[in-house]
Design a protein around this motif. Structure first.
Motif, PDB file in Angstrom:
ATOM      1  N   VAL A   1      43.186  79.264  25.899  1.00 30.15           N
ATOM      2  CA  VAL A   1      43.654  79.258  24.761  1.00 30.15           C
ATOM      3  C   VAL A   1      42.929  80.318  23.961  1.00 30.15           C
ATOM      4  CG1 VAL A   1      42.784  78.132  22.301  1.00 30.15           C
ATOM      5  CG2 VAL A   1      42.718  76.900  24.816  1.00 30.15           C
ATOM      6  N   ALA A   2      42.029  81.202  24.349  1.00 31.96           N
ATOM      7  CA  ALA A   2      41.964  82.169  24.371  1.00 31.96           C
ATOM      8  C   ALA A   2      43.069  83.492  24.395  1.00 31.96           C
ATOM      9  CB  ALA A   2      41.019  82.862  24.676  1.00 31.96           C
ATOM     10  N   TRP A   3      43.941  82.860  25.365  1.00 30.99           N
ATOM     11  CA  TRP A   3      44.169  84.555  25.970  1.00 30.99           C
ATOM     12  C   TRP A   3      45.462  83.905  25.452  1.00 30.99           C
ATOM     13  CZ3 TRP A   3      45.721  88.274  28.624  1.00 30.99           C
ATOM     14  CH2 TRP A   3      46.167  88.495  28.952  1.00 30.99           C
ATOM     15  N   HIS A   4      46.532  82.663  24.847  1.00 30.03           N
ATOM     16  CA  HIS A   4      47.850  82.416  24.753  1.00 30.03           C
ATOM     17  C   HIS A   4      47.877  82.455  23.188  1.00 30.03           C
ATOM     18  CE1 HIS A   4      49.818  81.773  28.389  1.00 30.03           C
ATOM     19  NE2 HIS A   4      48.346  80.870  28.608  1.00 30.03           N
ATOM     20  N   ASN A   5      46.349  83.027  22.161  1.00 31.74           N
ATOM     21  CA  ASN A   5      45.541  82.791  21.141  1.00 31.74           C
ATOM     22  C   ASN A   5      46.067  84.783  20.717  1.00 31.74           C
ATOM     23  OD1 ASN A   5      45.106  82.055  18.495  1.00 31.74           O
ATOM     24  ND2 ASN A   5      43.653  82.990  18.169  1.00 31.74           N
ATOM     25  N   LEU A   6      46.110  85.093  21.481  1.00 37.36           N
ATOM     26  CA  LEU A   6      46.842  86.362  20.897  1.00 37.36           C
ATOM     27  C   LEU A   6      48.281  86.880  20.478  1.00 37.36           C
ATOM     28  CD1 LEU A   6      44.752  88.222  24.557  1.00 37.36           C
ATOM     29  CD2 LEU A   6      44.482  87.899  22.159  1.00 37.36           C
ATOM     30  N   PRO A   7      48.087  87.949  19.503  1.00 38.09           N
ATOM     31  CA  PRO A   7      49.721  87.643  18.977  1.00 38.09           C
ATOM     32  C   PRO A   7      50.868  88.629  20.058  1.00 38.09           C
ATOM     33  CG  PRO A   7      48.078  89.588  17.842  1.00 38.09           C
ATOM     34  CD  PRO A   7      47.392  88.537  18.793  1.00 38.09           C
ATOM     35  N   GLN A   8      50.210  89.601  21.016  1.00 40.49           N
ATOM     36  CA  GLN A   8      51.464  89.693  22.019  1.00 40.49           C
ATOM     37  C   GLN A   8      50.876  89.937  22.936  1.00 40.49           C
ATOM     38  OE1 GLN A   8      53.138  93.832  21.222  1.00 40.49           O
ATOM     39  NE2 GLN A   8      53.286  93.855  18.609  1.00 40.49           N
ATOM     40  N   HIS A   9      50.786  88.864  24.543  1.00 46.86           N
ATOM     41  CA  HIS A   9      51.000  88.456  25.452  1.00 46.86           C
ATOM     42  C   HIS A   9      51.835  88.435  26.295  1.00 46.86           C
ATOM     43  CE1 HIS A   9      50.548  84.598  23.905  1.00 46.86           C
ATOM     44  NE2 HIS A   9      50.692  84.025  25.279  1.00 46.86           N
TER      45      HIS A   9
END
Length: 75
Positions: A45-53
């Protein structure tokens, strides 16, 4: 590319309102990278909440991740 295991040990979230009727409801498609992820794991969840990834690199369910995956499937 980043692997799920690079984000540390599993961080299981707490379900509010009980388990969904369909296990597929635990997954969401990321609007940024298009990868499906498990909303029960706060790392994802935290990873996919990053604006650019980028999508997380796929890895086999081995070692500590395999144990966590087995535990989740038994609940």
């Amino acid at each position: 590319m980043t692997k799920l295991s690079d984000l540390g040990p599993p961080v299981p979230g707490k379900q509010h309102g009980g388990e969904p009727a369909d296990v597929r409801d635990n997954f969401m498609t990321c609007p940024v990278c298009g990868q499906e992820f498990d909303m029960r794991d706060f790392r994802q969840v935290a990873w996919h909440n990053l604006p650019q990834h980028e999508p997380l690199e796929s890895e086999l369910a081995t070692g500590r991740n395999a144990k966590w995956l087995r535990m989740r499937s038994l609940k």
